[in-house]
Design an enzyme around this catalytic site. Structure first.
Site, PDB file in Angstrom:
ATOM      1  CD  GLU A   1      20.823 -71.616 -20.958  1.00 22.74           C
ATOM      2  OE1 GLU A   1      21.366 -72.430 -22.020  1.00 22.74           O
ATOM      3  OE2 GLU A   1      20.011 -71.981 -19.904  1.00 22.74           O
TER       4      GLU A   1
ATOM      5  CG  HIS B   1      24.504 -82.161 -25.877  1.00 27.94           C
ATOM      6  ND1 HIS B   1      23.569 -81.917 -26.527  1.00 27.94           N
ATOM      7  CD2 HIS B   1      24.390 -81.602 -24.841  1.00 27.94           C
ATOM      8  CE1 HIS B   1      22.610 -80.863 -26.067  1.00 27.94           C
ATOM      9  NE2 HIS B   1      23.168 -80.593 -24.660  1.00 27.94           N
TER      10      HIS B   1
HETATM   11  C1  NOJ Z   1      19.679 -75.747 -22.012  1.00 25.30           C
HETATM   12  C2  NOJ Z   1      21.240 -75.723 -21.738  1.00 25.30           C
HETATM   13  O1  NOJ Z   1      21.641 -75.014 -20.476  1.00 25.30           O
HETATM   14  C3  NOJ Z   1      22.137 -75.379 -22.974  1.00 25.30           C
HETATM   15  O2  NOJ Z   1      23.344 -75.033 -22.593  1.00 25.30           O
HETATM   16  C4  NOJ Z   1      21.708 -76.425 -23.990  1.00 25.30           C
HETATM   17  O3  NOJ Z   1      22.463 -75.761 -25.151  1.00 25.30           O
HETATM   18  C5  NOJ Z   1      20.299 -76.498 -24.339  1.00 25.30           C
HETATM   19  N1  NOJ Z   1      19.633 -76.749 -23.315  1.00 25.30           N
HETATM   20  C6  NOJ Z   1      19.890 -77.526 -25.274  1.00 25.30           C
HETATM   21  O4  NOJ Z   1      20.365 -78.721 -24.888  1.00 25.30           O
HETATM   22 CA    CA Z   2      20.185 -74.226 -18.788  1.00 24.44          CA
END
Ligand code: NOJ
Ligand code: CA
Length: 654
Positions: A465, A367
């Site tokens: 999210e 990541h």
């Molecule tokens: C936004 C991303 O869409 C999400 O998946 C991620 O956890 C956060 N940024 C932090 O990197």
């Molecule tokens: Ca996002």
């Protein structure tokens, strides 16, 4: 001094017919200006629309043009995608290229190339090298899409802090006074469904769209911080401007022209494999763990090893780990400039975790959250990718949270030419190191994953999210008709902990597995914490374990924009089929004919809502049933408000 080798024409009209003759595009040079218009079944759907450019420091490239040459050809081909929703895609079109020259001014040259398909029209501008110009700066692009003002539009706004992450709104073309993103999906008053988009976006600002002062939709190329739209070397060609055309909303959903309009891969990408993965992720969203180091840090060596063991037990091949690196302390959205992509936090022994994953046959998904600080990221990118590659990591999720990017010390839009160039740099570098990408806060999809299949997925829309208050049940019913016309999406499916106090989910349980069919992603995340799958819903999780992530064929069955969507997909290299469906807050009753199946008996496993299910007060009610079916059967499925269903059809004795 130029000598024209060809006879020049200041007035000309040329018709281009699609292979089945139903779509007609007319190129028209009138009063030395260029226009096009489009018909379907003899009905005018795009009225005369102007084409042209403004080049910095010069008069606009739109007047005093003459046609010096025309070439035409027919193309008939089936293209193959390495992975995706469809294995084979027709690429059949009639092409005409119109070579234009100015009769006055600087006598500049350019070409407009049209391709007319049975399901759409595409064109692009090509600017050859010419005596006065080796490099040009584009101040504006004047492409129009002249639609009836009463055409319905489903829009998300452009140039906003959350990039593409907005809810779709139904509107009318007369209301598009501010720029909106593409794909821009439309329904004409005579009932055709269109989507205006672009294909093959490289080295140029992304196209947004808005009404110009003549009340005509016009391209608005994302500007750079210097106020121009792009600086390019010649020869140069713009992305394809694409108008997808369908008789119904559901037919539009399988328009794959973005892939037809991109080049085949130029190297061997047989090492690329779609991936299903879980992640040290949702625990941060529900507040159990944190990205930053501390007592509740998620990305510890211990948690990572536990999650690797869970992935093994769950039969999932990948694990994403967010928050493993230095830079998350404090307000990470503000402090992202300090992110370090090779230093682990003290409680995370990355090489040890990587060895443990390899020993257990689990692919780690690395990541990189850049927070849009591109200067910081690009300074480290080569060593960061090398670090992952040398630890046997073949997948990276990248992130570009933040409302703007910082590039060369200046604030730029993610979807500007410099943003596009940055994303492309990551894709090409990753390809070199045999790394696949899942880009969050990406540039929108324009089909380039045909050429760069290591770009397995993107986010680029409101994903789960945003659950916990800002996602309505209709959102995932808009996506197939809008965002997903730009390719697969990592929507972070499969959240089963629906009534969590920190993040209440606006769906039923069955719908969470339906997403694995209705929202395609080459990197498909089962996004909840593994203990929820193992301890609470192991039977429902069976569907996630078995659902394919690569398909031979996709058949859209029924739906309407923002209301519902039902789709069937055949697994790649198999005779098994899968059907998924989702509905808005009103629910639906679906009668599905299995007449698309070949002869033979199938074993159906049906995961659906019950008549009592409801996303608001009864989200967990689910029915799991099994029966034998064949192509003459009808399945009667109830979709609850905010619900969905998923069906596995396994061929018996294939
Ligand atoms: C936004 C991303 O869409 C999400 O998946 C991620 O956890 C956060 N940024 C932090 O990197
Ligand atoms: Ca996002």
């Amino acid at each position: 001094m130029f000598k024209w080798a060809w006879r020049q024409k200041n007035e000309a009209e040329r018709e281009i017919f699609s292979p089945n003759n139903r779509i007609k595009c007319v190129f028209n040079l009138k009063n030395s200006q260029v226009f096009y218009r489009v018909y379907k079944n003899d009905k005018l759907i795009i009225k005369p629309s102007r084409l042209g450019f403004v080049v910095c420091g010069e008069t606009p490239l739109k007047d005093q043009l003459s046609l010096v040459r025309t070439t035409t050809k027919k193309h008939n081909e089936t293209i193959e995608l390495l992975w995706g929703e469809d294995h084979l895609i027709p690429n059949n079109y009639s092409e005409s290229a119109f070579f234009l020259a100015e009769s006055k001014n600087s006598r500049r040259l350019y070409t407009i190339r049209f391709r007319v398909f049975d399901n759409g029209v595409a064109f692009r501008y090509e600017i050859p090298p010419q005596p006065k110009f080796q490099r040009i700066t584009i101040a504006d692009e004047l492409t129009e899409f002249n639609l009836d003002l009463n055409t319905t539009a489903w829009k998300i706004p452009a140039y906003q802090p959350d990039r593409y992450e907005y809810s779709y709104e139904k509107s009318a073309v007369y209301d598009l006074r501010r720029p909106v993103h593409t794909p821009l999906t439309l329904r004409t008053p005579n009932g055709y469904y269109l989507s205006i988009h672009e294909a093959s976006l490289y080295n140029y600002g992304a196209m947004t769209i808005q009404l110009n002062q003549n009340q005509v939709l016009q391209s608005d190329i994302t500007p750079l911080s210097d106020g121009t739209r792009a600086h390019v070397d010649l020869p140069f060609q713009t992305p394809w401007r694409l108008i997808m055309i369908a008789d119904s909303a559901i037919e539009l959903t399988t328009n794959r022209l973005i892939y037809a309009l991109n080049d085949p891969p130029s190297a061997d990408f047989s090492w690329v494999k779609p991936l299903k993965f879980i992640g040290i992720w949702w625990a941060m969203y529900v507040g159990e763990w944190t990205w930053a180091p501390g007592e509740r840090h998620g990305a510890t060596t211990e948690h990572a090893k536990e999650y690797i063991d869970s992935a093994t037990r769950l039969g999932i091949s990948g694990l994403l780990i967010e928050g493993w690196n230095d830079g998350w302390e404090g307000d990470w959205l503000k402090n992202g400039i300090h992110n370090n992509f090779t230093n682990s936090t003290p409680d995370f022994d990355f090489p040890a975790v990587a060895r443990y994953a390899t020993a257990h046959n689990i692919e780690l998904v690395g990541h990189h959250e850049t927070v849009g600080f591109i200067d910081n990221y690009e300074a480290q990118i080569e060593s960061a990718y090398n670090y992952y590659a040398s630890n046997n990591v073949h997948y990276i999720k990248t992130g570009y949270a933040g409302s703007m990017m910082t590039i060369n010390g200046r604030r730029e839009y993610h979807h500007s030419q410099l943003g596009v160039l940055h994303y492309q740099k990551t894709i090409e570098l990753a390809a070199k190191k045999h790394i696949c990408l899942d880009i969050h806060e990406p540039i929108k999809g324009t089909g380039i994953e045909r050429t760069w299949p290591n770009l397995l997925s993107r986010e680029g829309a409101r994903g789960q999210e945003y659950e916990g208050g800002t996602l309505s049940p209709s959102h995932a019913c808009f996506l197939p008709y809008t965002r997903l016309l730009a390719g697969g999406m990592d929507y972070t499916n499969g959240i089963f902990d629906l009534d969590n106090n920190a993040k209440r989910i606006n769906t039923t349980l069955a719908r969470q597995i339906a997403y694995f069919i209705t929202i395609y992603s080459g990197m498909a995340m089962a996004a909840d914490r593994p203990f929820i799958y193992e301890e609470r819903f192991p039977q429902v999780f069976d569907f996630i374990r078995t659902v394919p992530i690569d398909f031979e064929r996709t058949l859209p069955l029924a739906g309407e924009v923002g209301e519902y969507y039902i789709v069937a997909r055949q697994a790649r290299g198999s005779q098994d089929w899968y059907i998924g469906g989702v509905a808005d807050e009103y629910g639906r009753r679906a009668t599905i004919s299995l007449d698309f199946l070949p002869d033979g008996a199938y074993y159906a496993k049906i995961y659906s809502d019950t008549p009592e299910s409801h996303y608001r007060d009864n989200p967990f009610a689910i029915s799991i049933s099994e029966k034998h079916v064949g192509k003459n059967d009808l399945l009667d499925i109830f979709i609850a408000p905010g619900g969905g269903f998923a069906i596995q059809l396994r061929k018996i004795n294939p």
